[in-house]
Design a protein around this motif. Structure first.
Motif, PDB file in Angstrom:
ATOM      1  N   LEU A   1       1.290   0.106  -6.953  1.00 21.00           N
ATOM      2  CA  LEU A   1       1.676   1.216  -6.363  1.00 21.00           C
ATOM      3  C   LEU A   1       1.386   1.032  -4.753  1.00 21.00           C
ATOM      4  CD1 LEU A   1       2.294   4.317  -6.717  1.00 21.00           C
ATOM      5  CD2 LEU A   1      -0.249   4.792  -6.517  1.00 21.00           C
ATOM      6  N   PHE A   2       2.402   1.325  -3.951  1.00 17.88           N
ATOM      7  CA  PHE A   2       2.446   1.590  -2.692  1.00 17.88           C
ATOM      8  C   PHE A   2       2.426   2.908  -2.037  1.00 17.88           C
ATOM      9  CE2 PHE A   2       3.971  -2.556  -3.826  1.00 17.88           C
ATOM     10  CZ  PHE A   2       3.450  -3.585  -3.296  1.00 17.88           C
ATOM     11  N   SER A   3       1.583   3.022  -1.053  1.00 16.97           N
ATOM     12  CA  SER A   3       1.425   4.399  -0.320  1.00 16.97           C
ATOM     13  C   SER A   3       1.652   4.536   0.878  1.00 16.97           C
ATOM     14  CB  SER A   3       0.074   5.316  -0.876  1.00 16.97           C
ATOM     15  OG  SER A   3      -1.105   4.591  -0.336  1.00 16.97           O
ATOM     16  N   GLY A   4       2.079   5.091   1.658  1.00 17.09           N
ATOM     17  CA  GLY A   4       2.479   5.334   3.180  1.00 17.09           C
ATOM     18  C   GLY A   4       1.849   6.512   3.605  1.00 17.09           C
ATOM     19  N   ALA A   5       1.328   6.534   4.778  1.00 19.77           N
ATOM     20  CA  ALA A   5       0.675   7.940   5.212  1.00 19.77           C
ATOM     21  C   ALA A   5       0.848   8.136   6.811  1.00 19.77           C
ATOM     22  CB  ALA A   5      -1.041   8.105   4.731  1.00 19.77           C
ATOM     23  N   SER A   6       0.324   9.348   7.165  1.00 20.25           N
ATOM     24  CA  SER A   6       0.545   9.679   8.419  1.00 20.25           C
ATOM     25  C   SER A   6      -0.644   9.108   9.366  1.00 20.25           C
ATOM     26  CB  SER A   6       0.181  11.194   8.454  1.00 20.25           C
ATOM     27  OG  SER A   6      -1.100  11.623   8.402  1.00 20.25           O
ATOM     28  N   ASP A   7      -1.504   8.340   8.831  1.00 23.22           N
ATOM     29  CA  ASP A   7      -2.518   7.399   9.474  1.00 23.22           C
ATOM     30  C   ASP A   7      -1.922   6.017   9.841  1.00 23.22           C
ATOM     31  OD1 ASP A   7      -2.322   6.029   7.011  1.00 23.22           O
ATOM     32  OD2 ASP A   7      -4.250   6.616   6.515  1.00 23.22           O
ATOM     33  N   HIS A   8      -0.591   6.180   9.874  1.00 22.18           N
ATOM     34  CA  HIS A   8       0.219   4.959  10.082  1.00 22.18           C
ATOM     35  C   HIS A   8       0.116   3.418   9.150  1.00 22.18           C
ATOM     36  CE1 HIS A   8      -0.122   6.471  14.866  1.00 22.18           C
ATOM     37  NE2 HIS A   8       0.276   7.513  13.723  1.00 22.18           N
ATOM     38  N   SER A   9      -0.516   3.746   8.016  1.00 21.12           N
ATOM     39  CA  SER A   9      -1.057   2.622   7.258  1.00 21.12           C
ATOM     40  C   SER A   9      -0.313   2.784   6.013  1.00 21.12           C
ATOM     41  CB  SER A   9      -2.565   2.461   7.119  1.00 21.12           C
ATOM     42  OG  SER A   9      -2.990   3.508   6.267  1.00 21.12           O
ATOM     43  N   VAL A  10      -0.242   1.519   5.493  1.00 18.35           N
ATOM     44  CA  VAL A  10       0.194   1.241   3.958  1.00 18.35           C
ATOM     45  C   VAL A  10      -0.783   0.724   3.124  1.00 18.35           C
ATOM     46  CG1 VAL A  10       2.001   0.085   2.466  1.00 18.35           C
ATOM     47  CG2 VAL A  10       2.664   0.959   4.718  1.00 18.35           C
ATOM     48  N   ILE A  11      -0.890   1.141   2.099  1.00 19.98           N
ATOM     49  CA  ILE A  11      -2.135   0.600   0.990  1.00 19.98           C
ATOM     50  C   ILE A  11      -1.349   0.081  -0.063  1.00 19.98           C
ATOM     51  CG2 ILE A  11      -4.253   1.143  -0.342  1.00 19.98           C
ATOM     52  CD1 ILE A  11      -5.304   2.967   1.672  1.00 19.98           C
ATOM     53  N   MET A  12      -1.681  -1.005  -0.837  1.00 12.03           N
ATOM     54  CA  MET A  12      -0.942  -1.317  -1.751  1.00 12.03           C
ATOM     55  C   MET A  12      -2.311  -1.370  -3.100  1.00 12.03           C
ATOM     56  SD  MET A  12      -0.164  -5.333  -3.439  1.00 12.03           S
ATOM     57  CE  MET A  12      -2.069  -5.502  -4.109  1.00 12.03           C
ATOM     58  N   TRP A  13      -2.328  -0.668  -3.913  1.00  8.04           N
ATOM     59  CA  TRP A  13      -3.024  -0.353  -5.093  1.00  8.04           C
ATOM     60  C   TRP A  13      -2.858  -1.260  -6.186  1.00  8.04           C
ATOM     61  CZ3 TRP A  13      -6.554   3.436  -3.419  1.00  8.04           C
ATOM     62  CH2 TRP A  13      -6.253   4.284  -2.260  1.00  8.04           C
ATOM     63  N   ASP A  14      -3.748  -2.129  -6.819  1.00  6.39           N
ATOM     64  CA  ASP A  14      -3.358  -3.026  -7.820  1.00  6.39           C
ATOM     65  C   ASP A  14      -3.716  -2.343  -9.340  1.00  6.39           C
ATOM     66  OD1 ASP A  14      -2.790  -5.133  -9.620  1.00  6.39           O
ATOM     67  OD2 ASP A  14      -4.269  -6.454  -8.751  1.00  6.39           O
ATOM     68  N   ILE A  15      -2.678  -1.311  -9.570  1.00  7.82           N
ATOM     69  CA  ILE A  15      -3.124  -0.782 -10.826  1.00  7.82           C
ATOM     70  C   ILE A  15      -3.047  -1.658 -12.080  1.00  7.82           C
ATOM     71  CG2 ILE A  15      -2.321   1.396 -12.270  1.00  7.82           C
ATOM     72  CD1 ILE A  15      -3.154   2.251  -9.246  1.00  7.82           C
ATOM     73  N   GLY A  16      -2.333  -2.395 -12.231  1.00  6.20           N
ATOM     74  CA  GLY A  16      -2.212  -3.491 -13.380  1.00  6.20           C
ATOM     75  C   GLY A  16      -3.388  -4.364 -13.301  1.00  6.20           C
ATOM     76  N   GLY A  17      -4.190  -4.591 -12.187  1.00  8.79           N
ATOM     77  CA  GLY A  17      -5.164  -5.535 -12.159  1.00  8.79           C
ATOM     78  C   GLY A  17      -6.451  -5.062 -12.742  1.00  8.79           C
ATOM     79  N   ARG A  18      -6.605  -3.783 -12.908  1.00  2.00           N
ATOM     80  CA  ARG A  18      -7.579  -2.892 -13.255  1.00  2.00           C
ATOM     81  C   ARG A  18      -8.896  -3.194 -12.673  1.00  2.00           C
ATOM     82  NH1 ARG A  18      -6.348  -0.082 -17.887  1.00  2.00           N
ATOM     83  NH2 ARG A  18      -4.204  -0.505 -18.667  1.00  2.00           N
TER      84      ARG A  18
END
Length: 410
Positions: free
Chosen positions: A214-231
């Motif tokens: 899962l990737f998310s982009g926000a108003s804090d100018h950053s992107v975060i990758m969340w490794d959902i499958g890795g648990r």
């Protein structure tokens, strides 16, 4: 073979193929029609338009349809030619587009929300239309009956949405900076978890069901990758924008992430490399390098007869340090820092020149980008925004094998 791959010109950048102009207000979404030289756009001017490329090379509207309220979001399903339009008044309107893209027939209206619709996903498998809105809720409605199946409320505006058809999991980003994972079912649902990491409202999310990222982009100018499958709760921070991130697309075949920001910045991230998690910031009452007290540490200030210092943090090790012990700045792309950030003197010495090699490429869209859509099979991207202009790009020079193998054209 390696020499051929790496021989790509250093001027590799997106090539602007077409500009589409004609909307009277901000264009909120644009999607490329698969296997066609066509684009569907929706706008604050209350119109839905289907643009087809003519023999002249220009795009002209083959469908121009006006609805009762500004169009805020859409979901288009190419196989069935069904399109769902979210509106500022909270309603979702369904149409069916003719095979020749010259006519659009009204199907039904869904009373999904009480306020602006911010995201829509049509799931033919579930026979649902799932949506988020500024009434602080996510709803899922039956596409056969048009009736409400379920609804869940949040503490702030729901801003964006992704859905996994196989597992029936919905990912909802909101204005508080949180992402909620829900398991949707017929007439019920369960909250799986809430992801917290952004310091600003979520502008865009992207779910890759293949690698379960899962990737998310926000108003804090950053992107975060969340490794959902890795648990394992693994997250990667990516900082390569100067404005709020409003559009994302992950290309799992080449392991590249394309992100776009409000100032027109287009960043292509190489995710096919061993990246490091940014450390959690440590808390301390004194500098963890020179042991000088911070300004709230009254006791140590009194005992040592010194003035307290302001607390900072090294982005590489996460330690709480004073300004004197963190006077250096450096990029550190392996941890997602493509721009210079504060590091302590010890970490600055440990960063080698090769550690500063960029793992992303940066490009200019030269217009406000509120939404982006990609067709990886053709290497095409369409961008749109508040300047009322829609741009179609050839991305083949910047996405594909070259960056996936670790080569970053500059």
């Amino acid at each position: 073979m390696a020499a051929e791959i790496h021989s790509r010109p250093q001027s590799s950048r997106p090539v602007l193929l077409n500009k589409i102009e004609g909307h009277q207000d901000a264009v909120n979404e644009a999607v490329l029609i698969p296997k066609e030289d066509g684009v569907i756009t929706i706008s604050e001017d209350r119109t839905i338009r289907v643009w087809l490329k003519r023999d002249s090379g220009q795009y002209w509207p083959s469908i121009y349809h006006t609805v009762s309220s500004p169009c805020s979001s859409m979901s288009y399903h190419h196989e069935s030619k069904r399109i769902f339009i979210g509106q500022d008044n909270g309603a979702i309107v369904e149409f069916h587009i003719a095979e020749d893209f010259n006519k659009m027939n009204f199907i039904k209206t869904y009373p999904a929300h009480q306020n602006r619709v911010s995201g829509i996903v049509h799931s033919p498998e579930s026979e649902w239309v799932i949506s988020t809105g500024h009434d602080k809720c996510v709803s899922w409605m039956c596409t056969r009956s048009g009736s409400m199946v379920g609804r869940h409320y949040f503490s702030s505006w729901a801003s964006c949405l992704q859905y996994d058809n196989d597992t029936q999991h919905a990912f909802i980003g909101d204005y508080s900076g949180q992402i909620t994972l829900l398991k949707l079912e017929q007439n019920t649902y369960s909250v799986i978890t809430t992801l917290k990491g952004h310091e600003g409202s979520i502008g865009s999310i992207w779910w890759d069901p293949v690698q379960r990222l899962l990737f998310s982009g926000a108003s804090d100018h950053s992107v975060i990758m969340w490794d959902i499958g890795g648990r394992k709760g693994r997250t990667l921070l990516l900082q390569g924008h100067h404005d709020r991130v409003q559009a994302l697309c992950y290309l799992h075949l080449t392991r590249q992430l394309v992100s776009c920001s409000a100032d027109g910045g287009i960043t292509v991230w190489n995710m096919d490399t061993n990246r490091e998690e940014a450390p959690q910031w440590l808390e301390s009452d004194s500098c963890q390098k020179c042991e000088q007290p911070f300004f709230w540490n009254i006791k140590q200030m009194w005992d040592t007869k010194t003035l307290g210092l302001r607390q900072h943090h090294c982005r590489k090790c996460g330690k709480a340090v004073c300004g004197k012990c963190s006077s250096k700045r450096s990029t550190y792309p392996v941890m997602g820092f493509e721009f210079q950030v504060r590091v302590c003197d010890l970490c600055h010495e440990s960063i080698k020149d090769e550690d500063r090699t960029s793992l992303a490429t940066f490009h200019e869209g030269k217009h406000n980008i509120a939404h982006m859509n990609m067709d990886p099979t053709r290497g095409l991207m369409v961008t749109c925004g508040s300047d009322r202009v829609v741009k179609i790009w050839d991305m083949t020079q910047v996405v594909g094998c070259s960056i996936a193998t670790g080569f970053s054209p500059r």
